[in-house]
Motif scaffolding. Structure first.
Motif, short mmCIF file in Angstrom:
data_model
loop_
_atom_site.label_atom_id
_atom_site.label_comp_id
_atom_site.label_asym_id
_atom_site.label_seq_id
_atom_site.Cartn_x
_atom_site.Cartn_y
_atom_site.Cartn_z
N THR A 70 -16.88 6.34 39.25
CA THR A 70 -17.99 7.02 38.59
C THR A 70 -19.21 6.88 39.47
N SER A 71 -19.79 8.02 39.88
CA SER A 71 -20.94 8.00 40.76
C SER A 71 -22.19 8.42 40.00
N PHE A 72 -23.26 7.67 40.20
CA PHE A 72 -24.56 8.02 39.63
C PHE A 72 -25.61 7.70 40.67
N ASN A 73 -26.28 8.73 41.14
CA ASN A 73 -27.31 8.60 42.17
C ASN A 73 -26.76 7.90 43.43
N ARG A 74 -25.54 8.31 43.81
CA ARG A 74 -24.83 7.82 45.00
C ARG A 74 -24.39 6.37 44.90
N HIS A 75 -24.44 5.82 43.71
CA HIS A 75 -23.95 4.46 43.46
C HIS A 75 -22.64 4.61 42.70
N VAL A 76 -21.56 4.06 43.23
CA VAL A 76 -20.24 4.25 42.64
C VAL A 76 -19.79 2.99 41.91
N LEU A 77 -19.36 3.19 40.67
CA LEU A 77 -18.78 2.13 39.87
C LEU A 77 -17.27 2.33 39.87
N LEU A 78 -16.54 1.29 40.26
CA LEU A 78 -15.08 1.33 40.24
C LEU A 78 -14.57 0.48 39.08
N THR A 79 -13.75 1.09 38.23
CA THR A 79 -13.12 0.37 37.13
C THR A 79 -11.63 0.69 37.14
N GLY A 80 -10.86 -0.14 36.47
CA GLY A 80 -9.41 0.07 36.41
C GLY A 80 -8.68 -1.19 36.76
N GLU A 81 -7.42 -1.03 37.16
CA GLU A 81 -6.59 -2.19 37.48
C GLU A 81 -5.87 -1.97 38.81
N VAL A 82 -5.81 -3.04 39.59
CA VAL A 82 -5.09 -3.05 40.87
C VAL A 82 -4.24 -4.32 40.93
N ASN A 137 -31.82 7.67 18.72
CA ASN A 137 -32.92 8.50 19.20
C ASN A 137 -34.03 7.68 19.87
N ARG A 138 -33.63 6.67 20.65
CA ARG A 138 -34.61 5.84 21.36
C ARG A 138 -34.89 6.34 22.78
N PHE A 139 -33.96 7.11 23.31
CA PHE A 139 -34.07 7.67 24.66
C PHE A 139 -33.14 8.86 24.73
N ALA A 140 -33.30 9.67 25.77
CA ALA A 140 -32.40 10.81 25.95
C ALA A 140 -31.02 10.28 26.34
N PRO A 141 -30.00 10.53 25.53
CA PRO A 141 -28.67 9.96 25.79
C PRO A 141 -28.06 10.37 27.13
N ASN A 142 -28.48 11.50 27.68
CA ASN A 142 -27.92 11.91 28.97
C ASN A 142 -28.55 11.13 30.13
N HIS A 143 -29.49 10.24 29.85
CA HIS A 143 -30.04 9.38 30.90
C HIS A 143 -29.15 8.17 31.15
N VAL A 144 -28.20 7.94 30.24
CA VAL A 144 -27.31 6.78 30.36
C VAL A 144 -25.87 7.27 30.38
N LYS A 145 -25.16 6.89 31.43
CA LYS A 145 -23.74 7.21 31.54
C LYS A 145 -22.97 6.01 30.99
N VAL A 146 -22.01 6.26 30.10
CA VAL A 146 -21.23 5.21 29.46
C VAL A 146 -19.78 5.32 29.94
N ILE A 147 -19.28 4.21 30.47
CA ILE A 147 -17.90 4.14 30.94
C ILE A 147 -17.27 2.93 30.25
N THR A 148 -16.10 3.09 29.68
CA THR A 148 -15.43 1.97 29.02
C THR A 148 -14.08 1.73 29.66
N GLU A 149 -13.80 0.47 29.97
CA GLU A 149 -12.53 0.07 30.56
C GLU A 149 -12.12 -1.24 29.92
N ASN A 150 -10.96 -1.23 29.25
CA ASN A 150 -10.44 -2.43 28.60
C ASN A 150 -11.46 -3.02 27.62
N SER A 151 -12.10 -2.15 26.85
CA SER A 151 -13.11 -2.49 25.83
C SER A 151 -14.39 -3.08 26.40
#
Length: 185
Positions: A70-82, A137-151
């Motif tokens: 998941t990339s946001f502003n050229r910062h990539v978050l890697l989640t999952g299992e290896v 309604n505290r902030f614009a929800p599209n300003h925060v990307k939500v990713i869930t992995e293993n709860s």
């Protein structure tokens, strides 16, 4: 000519039916970009980074792993299992090699690939968190990307300190969330 016009319209309409989803998708993406704090160029670049990263990872590791990039502003978050630390580091190296990636946060777990039922539950948790953000309604929800992995809920975005605190509180108090990890700018 008047009789020919209805026949021509009937002939053309089936060819146009595929245009609506394309137009609607373009309008939807434009609306998302308009409310985003990233420039439209970075927004599109982030999508390209995600596609290239996943493609390169799949080329090397095939189906032996489960990785989300998941990339946001050229910062990539890697989640999952290896399966190993070596594979985890290899995936990070692949993603750092994708053009325009500035940083990688590697949160992949070492172990067996999570079952589909677990991933479905993660999708449900993400939906609950996003829904609660909209309701709060505290902030614009599209300003925060939500990713869930293993709860575990990961939060990304370009936010103020208050928005980060509010987003984390909402996620933390959502049922079935084990942990919240902030990956904000």
């Amino acid at each position: 000519m008047r009789r020919l016009l209805p026949v021509l319209l009937l002939a053309v309409i089936p060819a146009l039916q595929g245009c609506f989803p394309v137009i609607a998708t373009g309008v939807g993406a434009g609306a998302l970009m308009a409310g985003d704090r990233r420039t439209s160029g970075i927004y599109i670049e982030d999508q390209g980074i995600e596609l290239k990263a996943v493609s390169r990872i799949e080329d090397k590791y095939k189906s032996d792993i489960h990785v989300n990039a998941t990339s946001f502003n050229r910062h990539v978050l890697l989640t999952g299992e290896v399966p190993s630390e070596e594979t985890k580091q290899g995936v990070s190296a692949i993603v750092m090699g994708v053009p325009n990636v500035n940083d990688v946060t590697n949160e992949m777990a070492i172990g067996n690939v999570a079952p589909l039922s677990s991933r479905s539950n993660d999708t449900f948790i993400t939906s609950k968190v996003k829904g609660r953000m909209i309701d709060a309604n505290r902030f614009a929800p599209n300003h925060v990307k939500v990713i869930t992995e293993n709860s575990v809920v990961y939060l990304m975005g370009m936010v103020t300190r208050k928005e980060a605190e509010d987003a984390a509180e909402i996620a933390r108090t959502t049922s079935d969330v084990r942990k919240v990890v902030k990956v904000f700018e």
